[in-house]
Write a protein that holds these residues in place. Sequence first.
Motif, PDB file in Angstrom:
ATOM      1  N   ALA A  55      13.071  -9.425  -8.982  1.00 28.00           N
ATOM      2  CA  ALA A  55      12.082  -9.341  -9.670  1.00 28.00           C
ATOM      3  C   ALA A  55      12.223  -8.260 -10.857  1.00 28.00           C
ATOM      4  CB  ALA A  55      10.886  -8.650  -8.644  1.00 28.00           C
ATOM      5  N   PRO A  56      12.883  -7.323 -11.115  1.00 28.54           N
ATOM      6  CA  PRO A  56      12.752  -6.628 -12.288  1.00 28.54           C
ATOM      7  C   PRO A  56      13.171  -7.257 -13.438  1.00 28.54           C
ATOM      8  CG  PRO A  56      13.410  -5.038 -10.721  1.00 28.54           C
ATOM      9  CD  PRO A  56      13.267  -6.548 -10.077  1.00 28.54           C
ATOM     10  N   ALA A  58      13.267 -10.739 -13.500  1.00 28.97           N
ATOM     11  CA  ALA A  58      12.413 -11.875 -13.782  1.00 28.97           C
ATOM     12  C   ALA A  58      11.008 -11.264 -14.667  1.00 28.97           C
ATOM     13  CB  ALA A  58      11.808 -12.128 -12.234  1.00 28.97           C
ATOM     14  N   ASP A  59      10.647 -10.091 -14.483  1.00 27.68           N
ATOM     15  CA  ASP A  59       9.504  -9.435 -15.384  1.00 27.68           C
ATOM     16  C   ASP A  59      10.142  -9.278 -16.749  1.00 27.68           C
ATOM     17  OD1 ASP A  59       7.817  -9.538 -13.079  1.00 27.68           O
ATOM     18  OD2 ASP A  59       8.186  -7.306 -12.544  1.00 27.68           O
ATOM     19  N   ALA A  60      11.509  -8.890 -16.962  1.00 26.69           N
ATOM     20  CA  ALA A  60      11.823  -8.714 -18.337  1.00 26.69           C
ATOM     21  C   ALA A  60      11.973  -9.936 -18.926  1.00 26.69           C
ATOM     22  CB  ALA A  60      13.205  -7.951 -18.071  1.00 26.69           C
ATOM     23  N   GLU A  62       9.958 -12.255 -18.286  1.00 24.94           N
ATOM     24  CA  GLU A  62       8.790 -13.021 -18.296  1.00 24.94           C
ATOM     25  C   GLU A  62       8.749 -14.234 -17.242  1.00 24.94           C
ATOM     26  OE1 GLU A  62       6.838 -13.482 -22.166  1.00 24.94           O
ATOM     27  OE2 GLU A  62       7.178 -11.296 -22.483  1.00 24.94           O
ATOM     28  N   ARG A  64       7.412 -15.714 -13.572  1.00 29.72           N
ATOM     29  CA  ARG A  64       6.307 -15.364 -12.610  1.00 29.72           C
ATOM     30  C   ARG A  64       7.420 -15.341 -11.377  1.00 29.72           C
ATOM     31  NH1 ARG A  64       1.559 -19.339 -13.610  1.00 29.72           N
ATOM     32  NH2 ARG A  64       2.724 -20.343 -12.116  1.00 29.72           N
ATOM     33  N   LYS A  65       6.818 -14.777 -10.335  1.00 32.44           N
ATOM     34  CA  LYS A  65       7.424 -14.409  -9.068  1.00 32.44           C
ATOM     35  C   LYS A  65       7.332 -15.768  -8.200  1.00 32.44           C
ATOM     36  CE  LYS A  65       7.081  -9.597  -8.337  1.00 32.44           C
ATOM     37  NZ  LYS A  65       6.688  -8.502  -7.278  1.00 32.44           N
TER      38      LYS A  65
END
Length: 97
Positions: A55-56, A58-60, A62, A64-65
């Motif tokens: 997840a981190p 993926a957030d970096a 951008e 979506r989960k």
Amino acid sequence: MRTRVDVAAERQNQALLDSMNVRAEQQLRLQETVEGLSVVAISYCAVSLLVYVIAPLADAMEIRKSWLLAGLSPVVITGVLLMLRATHRRLKRQAAR
């Protein structure tokens, strides 16, 4: 008289073997069902854990989960199925010895 007793014993033995065969088939079907449910449960847990780990990243990037889950799920399920198949092969080889 002896022949009648032998024939009766053979019939009883055959009936017993038939019932054991039916039970073995039922156990096999039950085992396959449990294995299928296990694949689902293991895959669900593995995907959940991987989402926490990735997840981190993926957030970096951008992402979506939900897209991350959609991408990871088939990969994880395939991996679990391949491990199950390898286990089956190994057990068959050991039984053949």
